[in-house]
Motif scaffolding. Structure first.
Motif, PDB file in Angstrom:
ATOM      1  N   GLY A 142       6.540   9.428 -18.735  1.00  0.00           N
ATOM      2  CA  GLY A 142       6.197   8.257 -19.537  1.00  0.00           C
ATOM      3  C   GLY A 142       6.517   6.936 -18.868  1.00  0.00           C
ATOM      4  N   ILE A 143       6.745   6.990 -17.545  1.00  0.00           N
ATOM      5  CA  ILE A 143       7.091   5.754 -16.833  1.00  0.00           C
ATOM      6  C   ILE A 143       5.892   5.259 -16.037  1.00  0.00           C
ATOM      7  CG2 ILE A 143       8.626   4.704 -15.130  1.00  0.00           C
ATOM      8  CD1 ILE A 143      10.601   7.009 -15.787  1.00  0.00           C
ATOM      9  N   ARG A 144       5.486   4.041 -16.274  1.00  0.00           N
ATOM     10  CA  ARG A 144       4.428   3.423 -15.486  1.00  0.00           C
ATOM     11  C   ARG A 144       4.983   2.178 -14.819  1.00  0.00           C
ATOM     12  NH1 ARG A 144      -1.047   3.465 -19.118  1.00  0.00           N
ATOM     13  NH2 ARG A 144      -1.575   5.662 -18.824  1.00  0.00           N
ATOM     14  N   LEU A 145       4.957   2.186 -13.496  1.00  0.00           N
ATOM     15  CA  LEU A 145       5.554   1.067 -12.768  1.00  0.00           C
ATOM     16  C   LEU A 145       4.549  -0.038 -12.492  1.00  0.00           C
ATOM     17  CD1 LEU A 145       7.848   2.933 -10.229  1.00  0.00           C
ATOM     18  CD2 LEU A 145       8.491   1.729 -12.312  1.00  0.00           C
ATOM     19  N   LEU A 168       0.842  -1.203   0.000  1.00  0.00           N
ATOM     20  CA  LEU A 168       0.000   0.000   0.000  1.00  0.00           C
ATOM     21  C   LEU A 168       0.879   1.256   0.000  1.00  0.00           C
ATOM     22  CD1 LEU A 168      -2.826  -1.018   2.516  1.00  0.00           C
ATOM     23  CD2 LEU A 168      -3.003  -0.762   0.036  1.00  0.00           C
ATOM     24  N   ALA A 169       1.978   1.201   0.785  1.00  0.00           N
ATOM     25  CA  ALA A 169       2.886   2.339   0.832  1.00  0.00           C
ATOM     26  C   ALA A 169       3.533   2.584  -0.531  1.00  0.00           C
ATOM     27  CB  ALA A 169       3.957   2.100   1.895  1.00  0.00           C
ATOM     28  N   LEU A 170       3.931   1.490  -1.193  1.00  0.00           N
ATOM     29  CA  LEU A 170       4.535   1.622  -2.518  1.00  0.00           C
ATOM     30  C   LEU A 170       3.535   2.208  -3.517  1.00  0.00           C
ATOM     31  CD1 LEU A 170       6.504  -1.739  -2.605  1.00  0.00           C
ATOM     32  CD2 LEU A 170       7.514   0.535  -2.798  1.00  0.00           C
ATOM     33  N   LEU A 171       2.280   1.766  -3.403  1.00  0.00           N
ATOM     34  CA  LEU A 171       1.232   2.325  -4.263  1.00  0.00           C
ATOM     35  C   LEU A 171       1.081   3.821  -4.018  1.00  0.00           C
ATOM     36  CD1 LEU A 171      -1.930   0.045  -4.456  1.00  0.00           C
ATOM     37  CD2 LEU A 171      -0.582   0.964  -6.327  1.00  0.00           C
ATOM     38  N   ALA A 172       1.109   4.197  -2.731  1.00  0.00           N
ATOM     39  CA  ALA A 172       0.931   5.601  -2.373  1.00  0.00           C
ATOM     40  C   ALA A 172       2.091   6.450  -2.876  1.00  0.00           C
ATOM     41  CB  ALA A 172       0.785   5.751  -0.861  1.00  0.00           C
ATOM     42  N   VAL A 176      -9.290  -0.424  -9.486  1.00  0.00           N
ATOM     43  CA  VAL A 176     -10.064   0.614 -10.174  1.00  0.00           C
ATOM     44  C   VAL A 176     -10.264   1.820  -9.249  1.00  0.00           C
ATOM     45  CG1 VAL A 176     -12.260   1.162 -11.280  1.00  0.00           C
ATOM     46  CG2 VAL A 176     -11.168  -1.051 -11.681  1.00  0.00           C
ATOM     47  N   THR A 177     -10.640   1.572  -7.994  1.00  0.00           N
ATOM     48  CA  THR A 177     -10.881   2.701  -7.089  1.00  0.00           C
ATOM     49  C   THR A 177      -9.584   3.468  -6.827  1.00  0.00           C
ATOM     50  OG1 THR A 177     -10.649   1.218  -5.209  1.00  0.00           O
ATOM     51  CG2 THR A 177     -12.879   1.714  -5.905  1.00  0.00           C
ATOM     52  N   SER A 178      -8.436   2.790  -6.855  1.00  0.00           N
ATOM     53  CA  SER A 178      -7.168   3.484  -6.635  1.00  0.00           C
ATOM     54  C   SER A 178      -6.698   4.202  -7.895  1.00  0.00           C
ATOM     55  CB  SER A 178      -6.095   2.493  -6.180  1.00  0.00           C
ATOM     56  OG  SER A 178      -5.733   1.646  -7.244  1.00  0.00           O
ATOM     57  N   GLY A 179      -7.398   3.973  -9.012  1.00  0.00           N
ATOM     58  CA  GLY A 179      -7.040   4.667 -10.244  1.00  0.00           C
ATOM     59  C   GLY A 179      -5.904   4.018 -11.011  1.00  0.00           C
ATOM     60  N   GLU A 180      -5.377   2.875 -10.513  1.00  0.00           N
ATOM     61  CA  GLU A 180      -4.274   2.214 -11.226  1.00  0.00           C
ATOM     62  C   GLU A 180      -4.734   1.637 -12.554  1.00  0.00           C
ATOM     63  OE1 GLU A 180      -1.118   2.290 -10.453  1.00  0.00           O
ATOM     64  OE2 GLU A 180      -1.677   3.482  -8.713  1.00  0.00           O
ATOM     65  N   GLY A 182      -0.001   8.395  -6.900  1.00  0.00           N
ATOM     66  CA  GLY A 182       0.886   8.444  -5.746  1.00  0.00           C
ATOM     67  C   GLY A 182       1.738   9.695  -5.727  1.00  0.00           C
ATOM     68  N   LEU A 183       2.534   9.762  -4.663  1.00  0.00           N
ATOM     69  CA  LEU A 183       3.414  10.904  -4.419  1.00  0.00           C
ATOM     70  C   LEU A 183       4.277  11.249  -5.644  1.00  0.00           C
ATOM     71  CD1 LEU A 183       3.458  12.281  -1.708  1.00  0.00           C
ATOM     72  CD2 LEU A 183       5.420  10.885  -1.041  1.00  0.00           C
TER      73      LEU A 183
END
Lengths: 260, 249
Positions: free
Chosen positions: A124-127, A104-108, B179-183, A114-115
């Protein structure tokens, strides 16, 4: 050969119970391994993809852990300033955090919203949903293992050798390369194996942060969890694979330590 | 939500009785008062609906305590097979009920149905309008190994669309989370999950061909278990389920 030399005999009882807590479940797992179907279960495309992805990402994670963790351990071991204890506690946090919280922290931090996600998106970077996210999750959880075990070795009192080297005119870089690192090299090896094993077993942060897709993000632990839904035998077979890899890793580490 | 559930309950009662408009708890059919603890193992997607059903059942039978174990259906079967306590099992699909067949004391009965729907983050960033649009979207679905994934594959087949998801999740709640997180730009979840998510997602319905049917069965011959199953199958039970987005079986 001697059993618990110089120790009170009663100590053997809790010690044996402690060993049993680890050994009994492993024995139970081994008892359920579908030996006859093993070759077939371990060579499915999904299993092989998961194995290759796991070994590959855990390998890259270990290298990253070494590149970042060795300097971090050196700084932590050789510094004295207010807040050092706090810094160490924060760095070691993933040791005690549930991995799903790490995810969850990594997502945030690195997720789309996220941050740093927006900045990354602009670049253009999507992790998320990539193998890079898997590596990031593994480094997050295994770096503290490497730092902790290495810092312990660094604090064992090799300072004097370093001081002598410095007094003989060696620059800090030369001292690091010729004195400090050679002295802790066995510990670096052991720490790296520990980090690799932890990365290999990473589940919660990967599932939460990276997603689950065959060949891209579905590592062995994720594949085990998924196979459990339809074919418990396959899950057990893959578990055996992870146990074997982990045991080999641990044996390699302890073999290094034995001569001392 | 509240108003809708009352409206649905009212309609159901009108349709059946044609007069009374206020929902009343179903009286227990047996003469002797039921008592004891009832443990219900129910699929995770039933959590909200069954919690309300449990409260209503306890209200109608004050001597009964209802306890729930909510988890994925296959995990529940595994737990029950390993000896976990349970009086009633409500599965999200027939396959898992079949796996539990040796543990059942009666025949399973279908009590609800669920269909898939498309959800997107609020604002529908990639402008999804139909099932076909999912082919090019940053899509998250359930893995084929779990019931919602089986349904997803069947819908894609029926629509003649090849999906290329970025992730295949273990559970429908994980899909919803992406989906809710927008990913993810789109996900395929059950109508009930979309309903529960409220404003956190936008919902795009499509012509579904697959209805995932939920069976329920007793795990022993206790009266309380039979009464609870009868309550779930009753008109009141159905209307509660309908208020959470479940269809009639």
């Amino acid at each position: 050969m001697s059993l618990a030399a110089g120790l009170p005999r009663w100590l053997l009882i809790p010690a044996a119970l402690g060993a049993a807590i680890v050994l009994v479940p492993i024995a139970g797992l081994l008892g359920r391994v579908p030996w006859a179907r093993l070759p077939e279960l371990l060579t499915t495309e999904a299993s092989l993809d998961a194995l290759a992805l796991s070994v590959g990402t855990a390998g890259v994670s270990t290298i990253l852990c070494l590149l970042l963790g060795v300097p971090l351990a050196l700084v932590l071991a050789r510094s004295e300033f207010r807040g050092l204890a706090l810094l160490r506690a924060v760095v070691l946090l993933p040791l005690v955090l549930p991995p799903v919280v790490g995810g969850l922290a990594l997502l945030a931090a690195f997720g789309r919203n996220g941050l740093l996600g927006e900045t990354l998106e602009l670049a253009g970077i999507r992790l998320a949903f990539t193998s890079v996210a898997v590596v990031l999750a593994q480094v997050f959880v295994s770096l503290p293992f490497l730092v902790l075990s290495l810092e312990g070795a660094l604090r064992l009192g090799h300072r004097r050798y370093e001081q002598v080297a410095a007094s003989l005119g060696a620059s800090p870089s030369v001292t690091l390369r010729r004195v400090t690192l050679p002295l802790v090299l066995p510990a670096v090896g052991a720490a790296a194996v520990l980090a690799f094993a932890r990365a290999l077993g990473e589940f919660g942060a990967t599932l939460t942060f990276a997603g689950s897709y065959q060949g891209t993000t579905r590592t062995l632990p994720l594949e085990i969890y998924l196979q459990r839904e339809v074919d418990p035998d396959a899950a057990i077979a893959l578990s055996l694979l992870l146990v074997v890899v982990a045991v080999v890793g641990v044996l390699l580490t302890t073999a290094r330590r034995a001569p001392r | 939500m509240r108003i809708r559930s009352l409206a649905v309950a009212g309609l159901a009662l009108l349709a059946v009785a044609g007069c009374s408009a206020s929902p009343t708890p179903a009286p227990s059919s047996s003469a002797a008062a039921l008592e004891g603890t009832l443990t219900v193992a129910a699929a995770a997607s039933l959590q909200n609906a069954f919690t309300e059903l449990g409260d209503l059942f306890e209200g109608a039978n004050p001597e009964v305590t209802v306890e729930f174990a909510f988890a994925g259906s296959s995990a529940l079967v595994a737990q029950l097979q390993e000896g976990a306590p349970g009086d009633v099992f409500a599965s999200a699909d027939a396959a898992n009920m079949e796996k539990a067949s040796e543990l059942l004391s009666g025949d399973p009965e279908l009590f609800a149905g669920n269909t898939l729907t498309i959800v997107t983050p609020p604002g529908n960033p990639s402008g999804i309008e139909s099932f076909a649009d999912l082919a090019d979207a940053r899509l998250v679905v359930c893995a084929a190994q779990v019931p919602c994934g089986t349904a997803t594959a069947a819908e894609a087949d029926a629509a003649g669309v090849t999906l290329s998801p970025v992730s295949e999740e273990q559970s429908v709640t994980d899909v919803l989370g992406r989906v809710t997180s927008g990913e993810a730009d789109a996900g395929l979840v059950y109508a009930t999950d979309a309903e529960a998510a409220g404003d956190a997602v936008e919902r795009i319905d499509f012509d579904t061909t697959v209805v995932n049917e939920y069976p329920i069965a007793a795990l022993n011959d206790s009266e309380v278990a039979a009464a609870f199953i009868a309550f779930v199958l009753s008109d009141e039970g159905r209307s509660v389920l309908a208020s959470y987005g479940f269809k009639a079986p």
